[in-house]
Design a protein around this motif. Structure first.
Motif, PDB file in Angstrom:
ATOM      1  N   PHE A  56       2.550  10.779  -7.115  1.00 49.42           N
ATOM      2  CA  PHE A  56       3.675  11.082  -7.803  1.00 49.42           C
ATOM      3  C   PHE A  56       3.592  10.404  -9.624  1.00 49.42           C
ATOM      4  CE2 PHE A  56       7.218  10.239  -4.803  1.00 49.42           C
ATOM      5  CZ  PHE A  56       7.922  11.801  -4.589  1.00 49.42           C
ATOM      6  N   ALA A  57       3.055  10.204  -9.834  1.00 50.13           N
ATOM      7  CA  ALA A  57       2.199   9.344 -11.292  1.00 50.13           C
ATOM      8  C   ALA A  57       1.050  10.662 -11.668  1.00 50.13           C
ATOM      9  CB  ALA A  57       1.625   8.261 -11.645  1.00 50.13           C
ATOM     10  N   ILE A  58       0.038  11.396 -10.255  1.00 49.00           N
ATOM     11  CA  ILE A  58      -0.810  12.410 -10.382  1.00 49.00           C
ATOM     12  C   ILE A  58      -0.221  13.622 -10.976  1.00 49.00           C
ATOM     13  CG2 ILE A  58      -2.895  13.760  -9.175  1.00 49.00           C
ATOM     14  CD1 ILE A  58      -3.480  10.482  -8.591  1.00 49.00           C
ATOM     15  N   LYS A  59       0.843  13.676 -10.340  1.00 52.49           N
ATOM     16  CA  LYS A  59       1.690  15.126  -9.587  1.00 52.49           C
ATOM     17  C   LYS A  59       2.787  15.188 -10.875  1.00 52.49           C
ATOM     18  CE  LYS A  59       5.575  17.395  -7.248  1.00 52.49           C
ATOM     19  NZ  LYS A  59       6.076  17.748  -8.373  1.00 52.49           N
TER      20      LYS A  59
ATOM     21  N   TYR B 175       0.212  16.305 -14.187  1.00 53.08           N
ATOM     22  CA  TYR B 175      -0.752  17.910 -13.485  1.00 53.08           C
ATOM     23  C   TYR B 175       0.856  18.742 -13.999  1.00 53.08           C
ATOM     24  CZ  TYR B 175      -1.757  21.670 -11.121  1.00 53.08           C
ATOM     25  OH  TYR B 175      -1.930  23.597 -10.632  1.00 53.08           O
ATOM     26  N   ASP B 176       2.119  18.475 -13.534  1.00 52.63           N
ATOM     27  CA  ASP B 176       3.149  19.343 -14.378  1.00 52.63           C
ATOM     28  C   ASP B 176       3.473  18.991 -15.101  1.00 52.63           C
ATOM     29  OD1 ASP B 176       3.493  19.695 -11.813  1.00 52.63           O
ATOM     30  OD2 ASP B 176       4.890  18.412 -11.299  1.00 52.63           O
ATOM     31  N   GLN B 177       3.067  18.572 -16.571  1.00 52.11           N
ATOM     32  CA  GLN B 177       3.268  18.091 -17.608  1.00 52.11           C
ATOM     33  C   GLN B 177       2.092  19.494 -18.035  1.00 52.11           C
ATOM     34  OE1 GLN B 177       5.427  16.604 -19.217  1.00 52.11           O
ATOM     35  NE2 GLN B 177       6.634  16.150 -17.545  1.00 52.11           N
ATOM     36  N   GLU B 178       1.305  19.389 -17.361  1.00 52.75           N
ATOM     37  CA  GLU B 178      -0.268  19.884 -18.714  1.00 52.75           C
ATOM     38  C   GLU B 178      -0.072  21.378 -18.370  1.00 52.75           C
ATOM     39  OE1 GLU B 178      -3.301  20.905 -20.174  1.00 52.75           O
ATOM     40  OE2 GLU B 178      -2.446  19.129 -19.572  1.00 52.75           O
TER      41      GLU B 178
ATOM     42  N   LEU C 202       1.561  -0.999  -0.165  1.00 51.13           N
ATOM     43  CA  LEU C 202      -0.123  -0.006   0.190  1.00 51.13           C
ATOM     44  C   LEU C 202       0.190   1.427  -0.154  1.00 51.13           C
ATOM     45  CD1 LEU C 202      -3.164  -0.733   2.661  1.00 51.13           C
ATOM     46  CD2 LEU C 202      -2.886  -0.657  -0.346  1.00 51.13           C
ATOM     47  N   LEU C 203       1.700   1.078   0.711  1.00 53.23           N
ATOM     48  CA  LEU C 203       3.087   2.589   1.225  1.00 53.23           C
ATOM     49  C   LEU C 203       3.359   3.171  -0.432  1.00 53.23           C
ATOM     50  CD1 LEU C 203       4.992   1.962   4.532  1.00 53.23           C
ATOM     51  CD2 LEU C 203       3.115   3.804   3.336  1.00 53.23           C
ATOM     52  N   VAL C 204       3.570   1.394  -1.022  1.00 53.04           N
ATOM     53  CA  VAL C 204       4.331   1.780  -2.459  1.00 53.04           C
ATOM     54  C   VAL C 204       3.542   2.213  -3.810  1.00 53.04           C
ATOM     55  CG1 VAL C 204       6.218   0.527  -4.414  1.00 53.04           C
ATOM     56  CG2 VAL C 204       6.847   0.179  -2.095  1.00 53.04           C
ATOM     57  N   LEU C 205       2.274   1.558  -3.530  1.00 53.03           N
ATOM     58  CA  LEU C 205       2.034   1.743  -4.751  1.00 53.03           C
ATOM     59  C   LEU C 205       1.307   3.427  -4.270  1.00 53.03           C
ATOM     60  CD1 LEU C 205      -0.730  -1.200  -5.260  1.00 53.03           C
ATOM     61  CD2 LEU C 205       1.018  -0.629  -6.691  1.00 53.03           C
ATOM     62  N   GLY C 206       0.733   3.940  -3.059  1.00 53.07           N
ATOM     63  CA  GLY C 206       0.178   4.863  -3.038  1.00 53.07           C
ATOM     64  C   GLY C 206       1.518   6.209  -3.195  1.00 53.07           C
ATOM     65  N   THR C 207       2.401   5.658  -2.849  1.00 49.87           N
ATOM     66  CA  THR C 207       3.087   7.215  -3.185  1.00 49.87           C
ATOM     67  C   THR C 207       3.860   6.982  -4.919  1.00 49.87           C
ATOM     68  OG1 THR C 207       5.070   5.924  -1.417  1.00 49.87           O
ATOM     69  CG2 THR C 207       6.198   7.088  -3.167  1.00 49.87           C
ATOM     70  N   GLY C 208       3.363   5.664  -5.630  1.00 55.23           N
ATOM     71  CA  GLY C 208       3.327   5.460  -7.333  1.00 55.23           C
ATOM     72  C   GLY C 208       2.446   6.911  -7.175  1.00 55.23           C
TER      73      GLY C 208
END
Length: 73
Positions: A22-25, A28-31, A13-19
């Motif tokens: 960062f994927a959403i971030k 968002y930064d690319q947009e 859960l920690l690894v998937l939550g962190t991933g």
């Protein structure tokens, strides 16, 4: 109670939550970067169009001053 499933599920859960965070971030930064790039390219196009207009007017005035025939056939 067996401690292995608790540790592995917590770690997963920690690894998937962190991933996911960062994927959403990253998306968002690319947009935001895309918006900035579009804004900059729009400014470049406007400056180019204005420069082209002034160059055309300058050429017309210079040709008229030199007495060139500017009539269409």
């Amino acid at each position: 109670m067996n401690w292995v499933p608790i540790v592995f599920v917590t770690f997963k859960l920690l690894v998937l939550g962190t991933g996911m965070f960062f994927a959403i971030k990253w998306h968002y930064d690319q947009e935001k970067e895309k918006r900035v790039a579009l804004r900059k390219s729009g400014k470049v196009i406007i400056v180019f169009a204005i420069a082209l207009t002034f160059l055309g007017l300058f050429t017309y005035v210079l040709a008229s001053t030199l007495g060139l025939d500017l009539t269409f056939p």
